[in-house]
Design an enzyme around this catalytic site. Structure first.
Site, PDB file in Angstrom:
ATOM      1  N   ARG A   1       2.839  11.948 -18.783  1.00 19.55           N
ATOM      2  CA  ARG A   1       1.951  13.101 -18.967  1.00 19.55           C
ATOM      3  C   ARG A   1       0.488  12.694 -18.867  1.00 19.55           C
ATOM      4  NH1 ARG A   1       1.854  17.353 -24.054  1.00 19.55           N
ATOM      5  NH2 ARG A   1      -0.015  18.493 -23.390  1.00 19.55           N
TER       6      ARG A   1
ATOM      7  N   ASN B   1       8.830  22.115 -18.884  1.00 23.63           N
ATOM      8  CA  ASN B   1       7.740  22.438 -17.958  1.00 23.63           C
ATOM      9  C   ASN B   1       7.822  21.624 -16.674  1.00 23.63           C
ATOM     10  OD1 ASN B   1       6.238  24.441 -19.326  1.00 23.63           O
ATOM     11  ND2 ASN B   1       5.398  22.905 -20.716  1.00 23.63           N
TER      12      ASN B   1
ATOM     13  N   CYS C   1       9.331  30.490 -22.562  1.00 27.34           N
ATOM     14  CA  CYS C   1       7.968  30.029 -22.825  1.00 27.34           C
ATOM     15  C   CYS C   1       7.490  30.684 -24.115  1.00 27.34           C
ATOM     16  CB  CYS C   1       7.048  30.392 -21.668  1.00 27.34           C
ATOM     17  SG  CYS C   1       5.342  29.802 -21.862  1.00 27.34           S
TER      18      CYS C   1
ATOM     19  N   HIS D   1       2.939  30.340 -17.210  1.00 23.58           N
ATOM     20  CA  HIS D   1       1.596  29.783 -17.378  1.00 23.58           C
ATOM     21  C   HIS D   1       0.588  30.422 -16.425  1.00 23.58           C
ATOM     22  CE1 HIS D   1       2.954  25.906 -19.653  1.00 23.58           C
ATOM     23  NE2 HIS D   1       3.299  27.033 -20.252  1.00 23.58           N
TER      24      HIS D   1
ATOM     25  N   TYR E   1      -3.883  29.340 -19.950  1.00 22.35           N
ATOM     26  CA  TYR E   1      -3.766  28.572 -18.708  1.00 22.35           C
ATOM     27  C   TYR E   1      -4.598  29.155 -17.573  1.00 22.35           C
ATOM     28  CZ  TYR E   1      -0.028  26.122 -21.086  1.00 22.35           C
ATOM     29  OH  TYR E   1       0.677  25.374 -21.991  1.00 22.35           O
TER      30      TYR E   1
END
Length: 413
Positions: A88, A143, A163, A193, A240
């Site tokens: 990540r 995700n 989500c 998102h 987002y």
């Protein structure tokens, strides 16, 4: 009912476990599955203590054997992270070298995550198809959820994407309006998102205009956007959307700053120490800072509807199938759905304004190409997906980012 959680060694898991216990879900076995046996040895017993504290009759089990955990499952939750927080952190940093936002679910970072994740999720889903009970549901919380869910559906799996963005807004609006959360029905629409709250109905009356008038500064401040963005749109975008509406400002903030992944890694180390305490049987306060707010409520509510216990209305990632006429039927959208044992069916959707529809169509095209790249491989497919993404969209950037991903991201095609 047996619920298998693939990625059960996540520090999120106690939130999910607490929800099943606290909300009285009829789960008889909650099976945590993770290759990280050391994590399971902390999170598994902690989860069992949470169940015991609530007096829940079900049992929490844990295993590193995927087949054992999936065997006989009625619901399979997938919440895995391929490569852990180190991957990540990479996703959040390498795009910055090209002046693009670094984020794990959108842009180049989101594509890198999809390329690592989709093949693994499809392998897990195939084992679930063979070992779980007939008709078992796959609930994807991994995700980038829209892309992963589309890959699952393309492969013929009985899947729905989950989500927590919508339930977070529902809770936020309910507090501001002074009503119970379940009294608020959102008009939540877009892609995962990439969503907007266009209405907040209470007793059939849209209270969103009131929220935009009375609480504009608070709502805009939470999103780190100017209030003018919300008033011009006439809705509340998800956090987002800041990556699109304030892209360059976000890049400037990210350069040289500690990444979200680095912050989460530090939190995880502390959380695992807390989970190892044999006397702990409640969620620690630190977990609320980990992310995934109201994840358990969203998951339990959706699962209760999918298994026929309490049919209801939930936000979900599902096939478009004509719900948004400007997208292909195969696209995956995130909208409010009527959910029952028969699945999740989008409720009627009012036409999207052009400033929303254009961005949704653009990103949906990218997601289609991202699935092709993740499933079939090939540096050319990666390049095309990046070229199609509105946060990249230029030949030289797409070429540089694709080369970096092939060279440094250890992706195999």
């Amino acid at each position: 009912m047996k619920v298998a959680v693939v990625g059960g060694g996540s520090t999120y898991s106690p939130e999910l476990i607490d929800g099943f216990a606290r909300l009285g879900s009829p789960v008889t076995e909650l099976a945590l599955i993770d290759p990280a046996a050391d994590r399971l040895e902390m999170i598994g017993p902690f989860g069992a203590r949470i169940f015991a504290r609530y007096g829940h009759a079900g049992q929490v089990t844990w295993t590193s054997d995927l087949d054992k955990g999936l065997d006989g499952a009625d619901v399979v939750i997938i919440q895995l992270r391929v490569g852990g927080q180190d991957a990540r952190i990479g996703d959040e940093t390498f795009p910055l070298e090209c002046g693009c936002v670094g984020q794990e679910t959108t842009g180049a970072g989101g594509l890198a995550k999809a390329l690592r994740t989709v093949p693994v999720v499809l392998e897990v889903a195939e084992r679930a198809r063979q070992l779980a009970n007939p008709g078992a549901w796959i609930v994807d919380f991994t995700n980038p959820t829209g892309i992963v869910t589309r890959a699952l559906l393309d492969a013929g799996h009985n899947a729905v994407g989950l989500c927590n963005v919508a339930i977070g807004f529902q809770r936020r609006f309910a507090r501001l309006l002074g009503v119970a959360p379940e009294a608020v029905l959102l008009d939540h629409v877009g892609l995962n998102h990439l969503t907007w709250e266009r209405a907040a109905y209470v007793d059939g009356v849209d209270r969103l205009p009131e929220l935009l008038t009375d609480h504009l500064d608070d709502l805009a401040g939470d999103l780190m956007l100017p209030g003018k963005v919300l008033t011009q749109l006439g809705n509340v975008p998800s956090y987002y959307l800041r990556y699109f509406y304030a892209h360059d400002a976000v890049v400037e903030e990210e350069l040289g700053a500690e990444t979200r992944g680095e912050k989460v890694a530090a939190m995880e180390a502390e959380l695992l120490k807390l989970y190892a305490d044999p006397t702990l049987d409640t969620k620690p306060e630190l977990l609320s800072k980990r992310g995934g707010a109201f994840y358990s409520e969203a998951a339990v509510g959706l699962i209760n509807s999918l298994t026929g216990l309490t049919p209801g209305i939930h936000p979900a990632n599902v096939r478009n199938n004509g719900a948004l006429p400007f997208l292909s039927d195969d696209a995956v959208i995130e909208v409010m759905c009527d959910v029952s044992e028969a699945g999740a069916v989008p409720r009627p959707i009012a036409p999207l304004a052009p400033e929303l529809a254009g961005l949704v169509a653009h990103v949906s095209g990218y997601e289609e190409l991202a699935v092709q790249a993740a499933v079939h491989g090939g540096a050319d497919r990666v390049y095309k997906a990046l070229l199609a993404h509105p946060l990249v969209g230029q030949h030289d950037l797409a070429e540089q980012l694709a080369a970096t991903m092939v060279r440094d991201r250890h992706l195999k095609w």
